[in-house]
Design an enzyme around this catalytic site. Structure first.
Site, PDB file in Angstrom:
ATOM      1  N   GLY A 291       0.828  -1.193   0.000  1.00 58.09           N
ATOM      2  CA  GLY A 291       0.000   0.000   0.000  1.00 58.09           C
ATOM      3  C   GLY A 291       0.860   1.238   0.000  1.00 58.09           C
ATOM      4  CG  PHE A 293       0.603   5.564   4.090  1.00 63.22           C
ATOM      5  CD1 PHE A 293       1.433   6.670   3.997  1.00 63.22           C
ATOM      6  CD2 PHE A 293      -0.704   5.697   3.661  1.00 63.22           C
ATOM      7  CE1 PHE A 293       0.959   7.866   3.509  1.00 63.22           C
ATOM      8  CE2 PHE A 293      -1.184   6.890   3.164  1.00 63.22           C
ATOM      9  CZ  PHE A 293      -0.343   7.981   3.087  1.00 63.22           C
ATOM     10  CB  VAL A 296       0.499  -6.719   4.505  1.00 62.06           C
ATOM     11  CG1 VAL A 296      -0.091  -7.769   5.430  1.00 62.06           C
ATOM     12  CG2 VAL A 296      -0.148  -5.362   4.777  1.00 62.06           C
ATOM     13  CE  LYS A 311      -1.227  -0.902   7.721  1.00 62.46           C
ATOM     14  NZ  LYS A 311      -2.565  -0.341   7.999  1.00 62.46           N
ATOM     15  CG  ASP A 417      -8.007   4.077   2.903  1.00 58.18           C
ATOM     16  OD1 ASP A 417      -8.502   4.313   1.786  1.00 58.18           O
ATOM     17  OD2 ASP A 417      -6.886   3.567   3.049  1.00 58.18           O
TER      18      ASP A 417
END
Length: 1130
Positions: A291, A293, A296, A311, A417
């Site tokens: 992603g 930021f 994972v 994460k 989100d």
């Protein structure tokens, strides 16, 4: 002036507005410091400068504004310094908000003088010290937020005496000691104390540890008490020293300690080494997701081999620490079966000594909902389809999670989100909501739209799912999550649509359903959105929407003829009576098309560009002059004067007058040629007959034509000249006969009509070619034919083939595009390909949107491009042997324009049984001087004319919507003769008839005036308007934007269940109340049923609701289509 895009500094002259009562500049990008001159506005009652980029200290002069009574809001800026004692001057102020800044120092005790304060927000600063006791005088306080500061000391007992206190947030400070029990502290939902490690006591609901306070027993003497206290102090002192020593040892063994959280379910002792071992050194083989930021990884716990998800945050990204804290804060305070379970967190350093932050989650073996909806985009193999029950279960799970976050937490939380990638599925396909990095805690207020405590990182959310108001700086609210939830539902519908379109295509390929496939639609209902044409700002654009899972070309043709259009797989029809800018479908019959001067000029300019004779710099300058002068009809090229006269003659004519004027022009050219022969002495008399060019009857055209050409005009002047010359020769002396021989045949040569026709035809080639005609002598006749064949490049099934098309049209501008380049030239190609993603096309589209439409890069993405211009519900139909389908087939196509192999423009079109429907065009901004929007429209009209040979029903060119009230749309009516669709009876009315009525009103039932075209007399003002509109078109044509620029922004619209003023108005609509619903075709779990067979499955209330929906649906699509298209229920 709030929520705009103002930037720069606030001018100091604003202090001159001494009579100002309110100043709202919030939600802009104003920077630098606050001007001290604001203190001159001594009547100011409300000042809101929040959500800007203001910095520096707050001018002390502003705190002298004792007139402030409503609010003093400087939140969400970068203000620094301390709060001065002068804040006590706000004695009548009700709301003070200085949150989300960089203020330091202590809370001034003078704040206690502001007795009218009801709301105080000082969170997210760096305030220190204790809560001053002077605040005990603020008896009317309702909200007090001091969270996320460095405040110390104990929580004052007087706070429990505030009778009106509804919201108290003291979290994430350094308070210690006993917590009060009464007042607001007795209500857990009204108080937040998390992040203060040394609090005790309080009410049972707060779940704090009890306070260990020694009490004095009755009858004990003071000396005994001293001994006990000393002993206890010694024990605790020794224990404290041991604790400090152990802590230091642990700190040395680990560079940074992990965060601690109040919940016992959290394991905050994960270290970097543990997580590195669990993920095999963070191996790429264990990477399961990426992603913006975080990364994972899948891992296994060393103790019980339990699968976990780790994460790992991208620590180098700006603001990542705030995201980490926000997610940890959110997850440490919430528990729900549909939220991903958090096992712990880690804040450590990696083996290289760099910061390392991670959150450990329960592993979800079935991945994300995104992988199930779009497996091909994620390279996921063999993903099973979700059936209707599983999809419904997932929707309920996500809704349950949102309900908990919005209404069941003691402080409401907005996820911010929500998207398919953040919905994870366990072994049982139970959905779990994840990724709280952008989550925001909302104040518990009535509108739950106040300022939040967690950080902000740009626009909150993901493109395609983020609420529109977030993109414009709107406040975060639970409504944004609801909007994203709705978008996920539409995404599920889109995924199902792909599958159904694939199945429909397979069916059509195998000959099922007559080879046309099946139309399956989902009714979205009435929608309101902002209007991009009148820029009203409000949601005044009203339409009805359908999601098309699959759509046959016949059904889409029928929908077009009822005023519908498509944007990707979304179909929409404006509510013409209610919308702010009524949109009329516009079309023209290709065979009747008459080009304007401007359109001919565009075609000539393109040909000169291809020939290499166009001066680009000169053209740019000329284009600027034309635009400045409002579209002058002057031309830059040096044409022969006779050609210029011909061009004027051809362009000024219209309808059948064009043929008459063209015949007169050709007759004059023949007479001029004959006069040249007379002057040269080749013809002996100046009294030869005048030429008369005649039109050939349609029945004889093909009989006398060669190949695919068509005989248009013919002239027998050669017979008349031969007879006249022969008669004159009989009267002349034999010795003089040689002077009058034609072609040097001498005295023995006979003047045959065939010879004369050949000589005249040879001298007529240049002017006739300029008209788009060929001249040829045939047995004494001078015949004028349509131009010869042209080869177009048509891409069918991914293979580029050379396919002969029909002859070019007679008009000069079409001939110029057919004619081969001369001299130094550029290679020009037009390719027609099935609608599919092409990265070169996307790159050109992105360049076009950024430069021509000034879009931001974040809004021009591959996914948005695919949804808008690549995705299509139309079932493709391959060509057949019965000449009912053009060689390319029916469906959605991209028509590419290339020069020397470089892509310069792409037209997105739908080819249907009756028309070519132009959807969108994007072109290279570097070639704006070529007016590619107009040129592509001319090419598309030409394509329709040529392909009537293969498909006689294909006759029309649809230009999309025409909005008469929008001046930029007027250029569409310049493609003449055009027709507009009546919004009520769906009859086509000539634009010339409709224009004067549209000049008076936006919404007109055009069919009321259609009788004027059938022998009726036009009103005088109509005749005047028809004479003037060509000048209007010439001026408006200078704005060369693509032929169809409109886009239905369904992402910026919302549903409207208010049908009280819906489609059928009593005064103007037809009698639609008695709609027959019995034969509406339904799709239920793959089965096809009529409503009459299904209605008994609904209870009375459900039936009433369903029939209301169906009546609205039948009204907008028509009774016949409602019987043929499948109304999808899942």
């Amino acid at each position: 002036m709030n929520r705009n895009r103002f930037s720069g500094r606030i001018p100091s002259t604003i202090g001159n507005l001494t009579k100002l009562f309110e100043l709202r500049l919030d939600g802009n990008t104003l920077d630098t410091s606050i001007p001290s001159t604001l203190a001159n506005c001594q009547q100011l009652q409300l000042l809101n400068l929040s959500d800007n980029h203001l910095s520096g200290p707050v001018p002390i002069q502003i705190f002298t504004l004792s007139s402030l009574t409503v609010t003093f809001n400087l939140a969400q800026n970068f203000l620094s310094g301390t709060l001065p004692l002068d804040v006590g001057n706000f004695v009548n102020l009700k709301e003070l908000d200085l949150s989300d800044n960089e203020l330091s120092g202590s809370i001034p005790h003078s704040l206690g003088r502001c007795l009218s304060l009801e709301h105080v927000y000082l969170q997210c600063n760096s305030l220190n010290g204790s809560i001053p006791s002077s605040l005990s005088s603020l008896k009317g306080l309702q909200d007090l937020d001091l969270s996320r500061n460095n405040l110390t000391g104990s929580i004052p007992q007087f706070l429990q005496d505030f009778l009106f206190l509804q919201y108290l947030n003291l979290s994430y400070n350094q308070f210690q000691g006993q917590v009060p029990k009464n007042g607001a502290f007795a209500n857990r939902s009204a108080v937040s104390l998390v992040g203060n490690g040394d609090l005790c006591g309080g009410s049972i609901e707060l779940e704090l540890p009890p306070c260990s306070v020694p009490t004095n027993p009755v009858g004990r003497n003071k000396s005994y008490l001293k001994v006990v206290i000393a002993a206890v102090s010694g024990v605790f002192g020794t224990a404290g020293l041991l604790y400090i020593a152990i802590s230091c040892i642990l700190k040395r063994s680990r560079a940074r300690s992990s965060l601690t959280f109040p919940s016992s379910d959290w394991n905050s002792n994960f270290s970097y080494r543990e997580l590195e071992k669990a993920t095999s050194g963070f191996s790429s083989d264990n990477l399961v997701g990426t992603g913006s930021f975080a990364l994972v990884y899948k891992g296994l716990q060393s103790q019980d081999r339990r699968p976990i998800a780790v994460k790992v945050l991208r620590i180098q990204e700006k603001g990542i620490s705030k995201i980490y804290m926000a997610e940890c804060e959110a997850l440490s305070n919430i528990r729900h079966r549909n939220l991903v379970k958090v096992l712990g967190c880690c804040s450590d350093v990696d083996s290289a000594g760099r910061d390392f932050k991670a959150i450990v989650l329960d592993f979800m073996p079935n991945g994300s909902l995104e992988q199930w909806l779009h497996p091909e985009e994620r390279n996921v193999n063999a993903v099973n389809d979700l059936n209707i029950f599983q999809r419904l279960s997932i929707a309920i799970d996500v809704a349950s999670a949102l309900e908990y976050l919005h209404y069941c937490c003691h402080i409401p939380i907005a996820h911010c989100d929500l998207k398919p990638g953040n919905v994870l599925l366990d072994n049982d396909l139970c959905a779990h909501l994840s990724d709280f990095g952008l989550a925001k805690f909302l104040r518990k207020r009535e509108d739950v739209c106040g300022q939040a405590q967690s950080s902000s990182v740009g626009i909150r959310g993901s493109v395609g799912y983020v609420a529109p108001e977030y993109g414009m700086g709107g406040a975060v609210s639970i409504s944004g999550d609801v909007y994203s939830y709705d978008r996920i539902g539409e995404d599920r519908a889109m995924a199902e649509a792909k599958k159904m379109r694939s199945e429909a295509s397979s069916t059509s390929g195998s000959g099922g359903n007559g080879g046309r496939g099946e139309s399956v639609v989902m009714d979205v209902g009435r929608r309101k959105s902002t209007c991009g044409y009148c820029k009203s700002g409000a949601r005044t654009s009203i339409s009805h929407g359908l999601w098309a899972h699959s759509l046959t070309v016949d059904h889409y043709q029928a929908l077009l003829d009822r005023g519908w259009r498509r944007s990707g797989c979304f179909l929409y029809k404006p509510d013409m009576e209610k919308t702010c800018c009524p949109s009329y479908t516009i079309r023209l019959k290709a065979s009747d098309f008459v080009p304007s001067k401007e359109q001919i000029r565009v075609s000539k300019r393109m040909q000169r560009f291809l020939d290499g004779t166009l001066d680009v710099k000169k053209t740019d300058k000329l284009t600027d002059e034309l635009n400045t002068s409002g579209g002058s009809c002057s031309t830059a090229n040096n044409e022969d004067t006779s050609f210029a006269a011909m061009e004027s003659s051809v362009v000024d004519c219209k309808g059948k007058d064009k043929a008459d004027q063209l015949m007169r022009f050709l007759s004059d050219e023949i007479d001029n040629t004959v006069q040249l022969f007379i002057k040269s002495g080749e013809f002996s008399s100046d009294q030869l007959p005048k030429a008369s060019v005649k039109k050939v009857a349609p029945a004889k055209r093909k009989l006398q034509a060669e190949n695919s050409e068509e005989l248009i005009f013919s002239c027998n002047i050669a017979f008349q000249i031969a007879a006249t010359v022969k008669r004159l020769k009989k009267d002349a002396k034999p010795t003089k006969s040689s002077e009058h021989d034609v072609g040097g045949k001498g005295a023995s040569g006979d003047l045959s009509s065939k010879m004369i026709a050949e000589i005249l035809a040879g001298h007529l080639k240049q002017p006739t070619e300029f008209c788009g005609l060929l001249v040829r002598a045939c047995n004494g006749h001078i015949n004028f034919y349509s131009a010869t064949q042209q080869m177009d490049l048509v891409e069918v099934g991914g293979v580029l083939e050379s396919s002969p098309t029909a002859n070019c049209a007679n008009d000069k501008h079409l001939k110029k595009s057919c004619r081969g380049p001369q001299g130094q030239h550029r290679r020009f190609e037009i390719r027609l390909k099935r609608s599919s993603f092409d990265y070169e096309e996307y790159s050109l589209y992105r360049k076009y949107q950024l430069i021509v439409h000034n879009d931001t890069p974040d809004h021009v993405t591959e996914s948005s491009y695919k949804r808008f211009l690549v995705d299509t519900p139309l079932v493709h139909i391959e060509p057949n042997d019965d000449n009912a389908v053009p060689p390319c087939g029916y469906g959605s196509f991209h028509q590419q324009y290339l020069v020397d192999g470089k892509l310069i423009a792409v037209g997105v079109i739908d080819i249907l049984p009756k028309c070519l429907s132009s959807k969108y065009l994007f072109w290279d901004p570097d070639l704006a001087f070529l007016s590619l929007g107009k040129y592509s429209a001319l090419e598309e009209i030409r394509w329709v004319s040529e392909n009537q040979v293969h498909c006689p029903s294909l006759q029309y060119y649809y230009l999309g919507y025409y909005i008469h009230s929008c001046s930029k749309m007027r250029y569409k009516a310049a493609y003449r003769p055009s027709e507009l669709l009546c919004p009520l009876r769906f009859q086509w009315v000539p634009y010339d008839i409709a224009k004067p009525f549209l000049d008076r009103r936006k919404y007109v039932v055009l069919s009321d005036y259609s009788t004027l075209q059938n022998g009726g007399l036009l009103p005088q003002d109509v005749l005047v308007n028809m004479e003037e509109q060509q000048n209007d078109f010439a001026q408006e044509a200078s704005n060369d934007v693509s032929i169809n620029e409109e886009e239905m922004a369904e992402v910026d619209s919302d549903l409207s269940d208010d049908e009280s003023d819906s489609e059928a108005g009593a005064a103007t609509s037809l009698a639609l109340e008695d709609v027959d619903l019995s034969n509406v075709l339904f799709g239920v779990r793959g089965a096809r049923l009529r409503y009459k067979d299904l209605q008994h499955a609904f209870d009375p209330s459900q039936r009433r609701f369903m029939e209301n929906q169906l009546q609205r649906y039948v009204r907008v699509v028509g009774t016949e289509l409602s019987k043929q298209m499948v109304y999808n229920l899942g």
